[in-house]
Scaffold this motif. Structure first.
Motif, mmCIF file in Angstrom:
data_model
loop_
_atom_site.group_PDB
_atom_site.id
_atom_site.type_symbol
_atom_site.label_atom_id
_atom_site.label_comp_id
_atom_site.label_asym_id
_atom_site.label_seq_id
_atom_site.Cartn_x
_atom_site.Cartn_y
_atom_site.Cartn_z
ATOM 1 N N ASP A 1 6.959 9.499 3.651
ATOM 2 C CA ASP A 1 6.817 9.250 2.190
ATOM 3 C C ASP A 1 8.093 9.094 1.882
ATOM 4 N N CYS A 2 8.406 8.246 0.965
ATOM 5 C CA CYS A 2 9.776 8.092 0.288
ATOM 6 C C CYS A 2 10.901 7.574 1.188
ATOM 7 N N ARG B 1 9.619 1.617 6.387
ATOM 8 C CA ARG B 1 7.901 1.969 6.574
ATOM 9 C C ARG B 1 7.223 0.684 7.476
ATOM 10 N N ASN C 1 0.422 6.235 5.909
ATOM 11 C CA ASN C 1 1.311 6.619 5.383
ATOM 12 C C ASN C 1 2.042 7.656 6.534
ATOM 13 N N GLU D 1 -2.651 4.118 4.279
ATOM 14 C CA GLU D 1 -1.726 2.877 3.893
ATOM 15 C C GLU D 1 -1.180 2.093 5.288
ATOM 16 N N GLN E 1 0.845 -1.286 0.176
ATOM 17 C CA GLN E 1 -0.003 0.099 -0.208
ATOM 18 C C GLN E 1 0.736 1.292 0.037
ATOM 19 N N TYR E 2 0.454 2.129 -0.881
ATOM 20 C CA TYR E 2 1.215 3.420 -0.874
ATOM 21 C C TYR E 2 0.124 4.464 -1.637
ATOM 22 N N ASN E 3 0.499 5.669 -1.241
ATOM 23 C CA ASN E 3 -0.131 6.738 -1.898
ATOM 24 C C ASN E 3 -0.209 6.653 -3.523
ATOM 25 N N SER F 1 -6.511 4.009 0.804
ATOM 26 C CA SER F 1 -5.995 2.759 0.642
ATOM 27 C C SER F 1 -7.244 1.842 0.489
ATOM 28 N N ASN G 1 6.049 13.238 -4.149
ATOM 29 C CA ASN G 1 5.185 12.194 -4.250
ATOM 30 C C ASN G 1 5.912 11.310 -5.568
#
Length: 983
Positions: free
Chosen positions: A588-589, A595, A585, A583, A193-195, A641, A343
């Protein structure tokens, strides 16, 4: 031969099973457990089959001596089932129901699924069909609360299931992904799951079966191996032919140039700054970009040569922020793509390469800001036969656990999926209307003024959305309005409702550590602590983290906090919830392992094991919470998500913070189709895209100053028009994005073709409300799918299996959006099983051919299959403004047709008590008659008398679409059966 059958209930709980080594297999209720005599290396020692019903069989496998005790997050309790038999036939143990036969080889454990005629649906690979490799969760993935993790949680299996697949098989589902891929046969997909990325553990075959696997961890479809850095897959040569690396050339905006060797292109993530785990980070990350070099405004080129070790089709993964292109041997392998730096996006492409031959590679990159991302990796090459097999890999589970679902068609398979994972609710009627949103309305005055402008202009709308940061800046998670900007929230809500609008509000499962809600959850042990330990501050500059939605008591507290501060506080005036960043979240990144550390351990196990399921337990919190305090108002959730089973919580998903480019619009077409064909019925997107290129921002600013529509603004307006045309024909019709804002009058002035087209499709959407809401009823009662890949209705036509830019919206509308700038026509394939009518003109077209058709700026092609009935209602400005006392019933002749009109009270749960009504409508081609059944059921406020104006369309009588005063045959209907002869 089976002699005794016990009726048992399949529940969430899986009971441990063991059989003695002296036994081959054991029957217990609807379970058959087989001890495998020769499992092979990492094979299954025990296999258990559970017969759920005549078309669904659960398969569990373990390399241990017993099956684990576990609780499913996606499977609901099932009805007892005992109508099957078990036989022994040579080395096989056979389980037979009325519809399928399952064969299990007692020596190898290999499983085959056959239909009742003996034709094979699905067969596990003869070698390596099931493998279970012991897995231990790495310490760094368990986060700072590792001391809370019981030893048993740390251990499980990485498993892979492999099945043979014929060349003509096609696969759909797996959730929502952004690579413009539809038929997933022979392709790879990482499932996390991710944006902008939603992963669902379900796949649907055109051979009329599906596989649902009960695993919540990171998974892979296709190639089970992680993508490799270029230097691990190929010999690399720089631009001058020197072996060992590529050449990177960096030129900043001043002309300063830096040239250096690059042994890989792996600038894909930011590393944790203060974590105790930071020393364990793998190589790579944006920190490996040149130090002291300003990326913003720079031009970067990576070039050289790749030498492949084997002939084959190589599957590449490109990761990027900013503008990027990829060339191989001088040909454009990836046309220009763009994504904002905060993003990044990924894009997959496949290239055939020849062993020993040097292939020139050139990557042109313009970073978006001084922090930007770029990466290019490649999958380990698999033989083509193996690449074409079904391969499902799960990183960590207690055992291998999947469900085989058979059906006579795709709808029956998806019905089986919902039998297992839960019925979809009847979504509120207003949710099918138009929604206006932006990032973001900053005051209550903006909310009220925007809705008032829609009403003033008589543009239909039902829902207005309050996005994030309505709270005081430093109070994220306190669920309160900042009083300086929202002085009287109750008055705002009352005003919205007085204008016949609905109000949706964004609530994240995120809390700043300073707020009281955080402290309450933290005292109970329900906050993930890694982000706090590492002093991670979000883009607003404050520290915080997410709550542990896997704990049922935490979910109750989360809802109570929402109820006390938003729902009950404002007299249940909030109509729907926007559950963002589910998610979850947290940052990010970041690399995948980090994560996991940020979002665990959970109350049920490590985040490694439960990586993908956060959104479903979070949805449970709001759905169950609202129903507990206000059982009469339908719950509606929109979440970024999604996961298998989320439909039972009245939850829809949108495709995240997508970019505003033509290729991103096209990607939503296949993304939405595969999401819907994953069994989840309600999906939408940010119409117009979310993240905006600077050129469009500058164009709007120039227009605001000068009133001049330059070339970029012209393109922007056409893009918005095309995207809104597309959005009319998906379940959720919602516009959203960053500045420039997306209210139609802010896109283009009244009279502009973009304005006129957007408003026209908005009005068409409301005319279709009887059609749309009937489908909403079918979704619940018949397990229907509204957004339908052509394979769902035209399976058997070999031309349709990878058509990703046409679909059926319900049974009677084939939408064919335009996905390219300045296109004024497009190619459309007309499935051979039907003849087709142009929706707008009524012109008839023979099926089984591709034609280039008109697609003027103002409209997209839409076609109706012969043998269709479409009910059009009155012109409205909100979904319940008028009762459809007069329905213009368009009947498209050429075949028999059926339609069931569904109606209920629209916003409550009385339909669960049987308070709804249906009218079955049948057209007979042989008799040229339309028959209306006796109305079944009733509800408060039901129309007892109505009119149907039957408009017959046939190849000799084209009948252009006329929604105001079409010539037809008027029928007065009072609830009794009536048959009408058409002229």
């Amino acid at each position: 031969m089976r002699t005794v059958k016990l009726l048992i209930l399949l529940t969430f709980l899986t009971v441990p099973t063991s059989i003695s080594k002296a036994q081959d297999y054991e029957e217990r209720g609807n379970q058959v457990t087989i001890r495998v005599s020769n499992p092979g290396r990492n094979g299954a020692s025990l296999v258990r089959l559970q017969v759920v019903n005549s078309r669904i069989v659960r398969v569990e496998a373990t390399a241990g001596d017993t099956f684990p005790q576990k609780q499913s997050l996606i499977i609901v309790p099932q009805k007892p089932f005992s109508d099957f038999r078990v036989d022994e036939e040579g080395a096989d143990i056979n389980i037979t129901t009325a519809d399928i036969k399952v064969l299990v080889n007692r020596h190898s454990g290999r499983i085959l699924f056959k239909d009742k005629a003996g034709k094979t649906y699905l067969a596990e690979a003869a070698e390596g069909g099931k493998t279970l490799t012991p897995f231990t969760v790495p310490d760094r993935e368990m986060g700072v609360d590792i001391a809370k993790v019981p030893d048993a949680w740390k251990h499980g299996f990485s498993w892979q299931a492999r099945f043979d697949s014929p060349a003509d098989e096609a696969f759909y589902g797996l959730g929502q992904h952004q690579a413009e891929e539809f038929n997933m046969k022979g392709l790879n997909e990482d499932l996390f799951q991710y944006n902008t990325k939603v992963s669902v553990p379900f796949v649907l075959s055109n051979k009329n079966y599906g596989i649902l696997w009960d695993s919540y961890s990171y998974c892979r479809w296709g190639n089970p191996n992680e993508y490799l850095q270029l230097n691990r897959a190929f010999k690399l040569y720089d631009r001058r032919g020197k072996e060992g690396h590529l050449t990177g050339t960096y030129i900043d905006r001043t002309g300063k140039t830096l040239v250096r060797d690059e042994d890989s292109l792996y600038f894909e993530f930011d590393t944790p700054a203060a974590s105790r785990l930071a020393n364990a980070v793998e190589p790579g990350g944006i920190k490996n970009l040149p130090k002291g070099f300003s990326l913003n405004g720079s031009n970067v080129v990576y070039e050289g040569f790749l030498e492949a070790p084997e002939n084959g089709n190589y599957h590449f993964m490109l990761y990027y922020a900013g503008y990027i292109k990829v060339y191989l041997d001088g040909r454009e392998a990836v046309a220009e793509r763009w994504r904002t730096a905060w993003n990044p996006n990924s894009w997959k492409f496949v290239v055939p390469l020849v062993k020993g031959r040097r292939t020139q590679i050139r990557v042109e990159w313009q970073p978006d800001g001084d922090v930007s991302y770029c990466g290019l990796r490649v999958a380990r090459l698999l033989p083509e036969k193996e690449q074409g097999m079904i391969s499902i890999w799960s990183e960590m589970s207690k055992d291998l656990d999947y469900y085989f679902i058979a059906g006579r068609n795709a709808d029956e398979v998806i019905s089986g999926y919902r039998t297992l994972t839960g019925k979809a609710q009847v979504y509120p009627k207003w949710a099918l209307g138009f929604w206006q949103s932006r990032e973001r309305y900053k005051t209550s005055e903006e909310i009220e003024a925007t809705l008032a402008e829609f009403r003033k202009r008589h543009i239909p709308i039902d829902n207005i959305v309050q996005d994030w940061n309505y709270w005081k800046l430093e109070n994220w998670g306190d669920h309160t309005f900042e009083t300086s900007r929202y002085p009287h929230p109750q008055a705002m809500l009352d005003s919205v409702h007085a204008m016949h609008g609905r109000f949706m509000i964004s609530v994240w499962p995120k809390f700043y550590s300073s707020v009281a809600n955080y402290k309450e959850l933290d005292r109970r042990g329900w906050i993930y602590h890694q982000a706090i330990e590492d002093d991670i501050h979000d883009w607003l500059g404050f520290p915080g983290s997410f709550y542990d939605a896997y704990d049922p008591e935490a979910r109750k507290v989360f809802w109570r906090q929402m109820d006390e501060n938003l729902y009950n506080k404002y007299n249940h005036g909030i109509d729907a919830w926007w559950m963002d960043a589910s998610e979850p979240n947290i940052r990010d990144c970041t690399p995948m392992w980090y994560r996991k550390a940020l979002s665990g351990p959970t109350a049920l196990g490590t985040s490694t094991e439960y990586f993908n399921a956060y959104s479903i337990v979070n949805a449970d919190a709001i759905y169950s919470g609202q129903r507990s305090v206000n059982p009469d108002q339908r719950v509606f959730l929109l979440t970024r998500s999604g996961f298998a089973g989320e439909q039972r919580y009245s939850t829809a998903t949108w495709s995240g913070d997508i970019a505003t480019r033509w290729e991103d619009m096209r990607a939503q077409m296949s993304a939405g189709l595969n999401y819907s064909m994953s069994g989840l019925p309600f999906w939408g997107m940010d119409q117009g895209g979310f993240c905006v290129e600077n050129r469009y921002v500058a164009a709007q600013q120039e227009f605001d100053k000068t009133g001049v529509e330059n070339s970029d603004l012209k393109e922007w307006r056409e893009l918005q028009a095309r995207w809104n045309q597309f959005g009319c024909f998906i379940p959720l019709y919602r516009t959203h994005g960053q500045w420039p804002t997306r209210e139609v009058w802010n896109i283009a002035p009244e009279g502009h073709p973009a304005y006129k087209s957007i408003v026209a499709y908005d009005k068409l959407r409301y005319r279709l409300m009887p059609y749309l809401y009937s489908m909403a009823g079918w979704v619940h009662f018949n397990d229907y799918t509204m957004l339908r890949g052509l394979v769902m209705d035209f399976n058997g036509d070999d031309n349709i299996y990878d058509i990703k830019d046409q679909w059926m919206f319900g049974p009677s509308l084939m939408a064919c959006p335009v996905g390219y700038y300045n296109a004024r026509n497009r190619s459309v394939y007309f499935p051979r099983q039907r003849g087709w009518y142009d929706l707008y003109t009524g012109e008839f077209i023979e099926g089984g051919q591709s034609l280039v058709v008109d697609a003027p700026y103002e409209r997209i092609p839409v076609f109706v299959p012969e043998g269709s009935i479409i009910p059009f209602g009155p012109e409205m400005e909100w979904s319940d403004e008028k009762q459809p006392e007069l329905i213009n019933l368009y009947v498209y002749e050429g075949r028999d047709a059926d339609f069931q009109l569904y109606e209920d009270e629209g916003t409550n749960y009385n339909y669960e008590k049987g308070r709804y009504a249906t009218i079955d409508i049948h057209y007979s081609e042989a008799d040229k008659t339309v028959a209306f059944s006796k109305r079944k059921g009733s509800f408060n406020g039901m129309l007892k008398q109505r009119r149907f104006n039957i408009v017959a369309v046939n190849r000799d009588n084209p009948q252009a679409l006329n929604l105001d005063s079409p010539a037809g045959k008027m029928v007065n209907y009072g609830g009794k059966a009536i048959t009408v002869k058409l002229q």
